[in-house]
Motif scaffolding. Structure first.
Motif, short mmCIF file in Angstrom:
data_model
loop_
_atom_site.label_atom_id
_atom_site.label_comp_id
_atom_site.label_asym_id
_atom_site.label_seq_id
_atom_site.Cartn_x
_atom_site.Cartn_y
_atom_site.Cartn_z
N UNK A 176 0.87 -1.10 -0.05
CA UNK A 176 0.07 -0.03 0.14
C UNK A 176 0.74 1.28 0.06
N UNK A 177 0.71 1.97 -0.99
CA UNK A 177 1.41 3.28 -1.27
C UNK A 177 0.61 4.74 -0.86
N UNK A 178 1.36 5.51 -0.37
CA UNK A 178 0.59 6.90 -0.15
C UNK A 178 1.87 7.92 -0.20
N UNK A 179 1.52 9.21 -0.98
CA UNK A 179 2.50 10.13 -1.03
C UNK A 179 4.01 9.49 -1.21
N UNK A 180 4.20 8.74 -2.11
CA UNK A 180 5.40 8.11 -2.51
C UNK A 180 6.27 7.31 -1.69
N UNK A 181 5.36 6.96 -0.72
CA UNK A 181 6.11 5.97 0.37
C UNK A 181 5.17 4.95 0.40
N UNK A 182 5.77 3.54 0.95
CA UNK A 182 4.75 2.32 1.37
C UNK A 182 4.42 2.50 2.58
N UNK A 183 3.37 2.60 2.86
CA UNK A 183 2.92 2.72 4.18
C UNK A 183 2.49 1.49 5.05
N UNK A 184 2.10 0.28 4.11
CA UNK A 184 1.93 -0.90 4.62
C UNK A 184 2.15 -1.97 3.63
N UNK A 185 2.77 -3.08 4.20
CA UNK A 185 3.06 -4.22 3.15
C UNK A 185 2.57 -5.51 3.92
N UNK A 186 2.09 -6.74 3.43
CA UNK A 186 1.71 -7.65 4.05
C UNK A 186 1.41 -8.83 2.74
N UNK A 187 0.76 -9.96 3.56
CA UNK A 187 0.26 -10.91 2.68
C UNK A 187 -1.08 -10.42 2.47
N UNK A 188 -2.05 -10.62 1.52
CA UNK A 188 -3.07 -10.26 0.90
C UNK A 188 -4.16 -10.75 2.20
N UNK A 189 -3.90 -11.82 2.82
CA UNK A 189 -4.96 -12.30 3.80
C UNK A 189 -4.73 -11.20 5.06
N UNK A 190 -3.57 -10.73 5.46
CA UNK A 190 -3.43 -9.94 6.59
C UNK A 190 -3.89 -8.62 6.11
N UNK A 191 -3.51 -8.08 4.99
CA UNK A 191 -4.09 -6.65 4.71
C UNK A 191 -5.69 -6.53 4.80
N UNK A 192 -6.26 -7.78 4.34
CA UNK A 192 -7.71 -7.58 4.34
C UNK A 192 -8.15 -7.89 5.85
N UNK A 193 -7.59 -8.65 6.62
CA UNK A 193 -8.21 -9.08 7.73
C UNK A 193 -7.53 -8.66 9.13
N UNK A 194 -6.41 -8.09 8.83
CA UNK A 194 -5.70 -7.41 9.81
C UNK A 194 -4.87 -6.26 9.50
N UNK A 195 -5.48 -5.24 9.10
CA UNK A 195 -5.11 -4.07 8.32
C UNK A 195 -4.72 -3.14 9.80
N UNK A 196 -3.45 -2.59 9.57
CA UNK A 196 -2.98 -1.50 10.82
C UNK A 196 -2.84 -0.38 10.33
#
Length: 328
Positions: A227-247
């Motif tokens: 996940x990118x915002x403003x030229x930076x990566x703000x979060x990266x994870x497995x698809x499952x973690x992004x959808x079920x445990x986003x931070x």
């Protein structure tokens, strides 16, 4: 898994009369063999600039100002223009979001597809026709022999996008970069294009970088998500973690703005507007729109916090050094 493509500390800037625009600001991620990675973010987040840097398509006033892009052990940024050109199509290929402008309207599908085939294999005539039909079958186009004599305007948007995928596959690349491949297509055709991408991974073990502004479309396709915002990566994870445990609050905001068929709840928009990269804030790029913003977020860029082995987030909410009082 073995990394096929590894991006480390990549920085891409555009030097304008008004100043330097840091479109990609120190990002790192890896693409494994046979993996689909989703690069997600709204317009201006830097996702497409990142893919153009991989392809060597950054033009003035843009320039890669730092980092490495390593493919099969070779730093692509150290190659000459001629060496990069030889890699395009045969090793790393790309499809773009608007197939109508990518295909030449005055040439038939067959002419354009066979041009790519001739470039990569040096074959013409009947053999080129057979290879073109084989590629169109691979992307599930019906009556492929007839399609060779048709012009782009005679095909639907979904069909044209499939032709673009077939052309990208002509050189049998190891990596396919798909830049917003479902934009301007209805949801049914979107699902078909995404299914084709999944099938390519299964059939020919191709690695895919799927670039999109829509977090919803990567749910059933990507193995992991950046996940990118403003030229930076703000979060990266497995698809499952992004959808079920986003931070990250931005990731949560993207998820809350996805329509749900089984719910009549109103969508929750992300308030505010994207940051001005000419005058980027000193702290977290998302701080001015974040409902959980603390004082430290405005002053200091958050470091990455490792949530699990494959899950990291750049947010002060998960850093022990942030003042506990500011979290409440």
């Amino acid at each position: 898994m073995e990394s096929l493509l590894e991006i480390k500390n990549l920085k891409v800037s555009f030097f304008t009369p008004s100043g330097e625009v840091k479109a990609v600001n120190d990002i790192s991620f890896a693409l494994e063999k046979g993996e689909i990675i989703g690069i997600v973010g709204e317009s201006g987040s830097g996702k497409s600039v990142s893919s153009n840097a991989v392809m060597g398509l950054i033009e003035r006033p843009g320039r890669v100002v730092g980092g490495t892009i390593t493919y099969n052990g070779t730093n692509l940024l150290e190659l000459s223009n001629e060496e990069r050109r030889k890699l395009r199509g045969k090793e790393i290929s790309m499809i773009f979001q608007d197939p109508m402008t990518s295909l030449n309207p005055i040439y038939t599908i067959g002419t354009q597809l066979k041009e790519a085939i001739n470039l990569y294999y040096g074959i013409k005539g009947k053999k080129a026709d057979e290879k073109a039909i084989e590629l169109l079958k691979l992307v599930s186009i019906n009556e492929p022999a007839r399609r060779l004599n048709q012009y782009p305007f005679e095909l639907s948007g979904g069909m044209r996008q499939r032709v673009m995928i077939a052309m990208a596959l002509a050189g049998n690349p190891k990596i396919l970069i798909a830049d917003e491949p479902t934009t301007a297509l209805d949801v049914t055709i979107q699902a078909q294009i995404l299914e084709i991408i999944k099938e390519l991974k299964a059939k020919i073990h191709m690695s895919v970088m799927l670039i999109t502004h829509d977090l919803g479309i990567v749910a059933d396709v990507a193995d992991k998500v950046v996940v990118m915002y403003g030229g930076k990566i703000v979060e990266s994870a497995s698809s499952e973690e992004i959808f079920y445990q986003p931070k990250h609050p931005y990731t949560l905001g993207l998820l809350n703005s996805i329509p749900k068929l089984d719910s009549d709840e109103r969508l929750i928009p992300i308030e505010g507007t994207p940051i001005d990269l000419l005058n980027a804030p000193a702290g977290c790029p998302f701080s001015q729109r974040c409902i959980k913003c603390m004082k430290v977020c405005l002053k200091h860029l958050p470091p990455y916090t490792q949530i699990t082995d494959d899950h990291k987030v750049a947010c002060w909410l998960f850093d022990e050094r942030a003042d506990a009082k500011e979290r409440t």
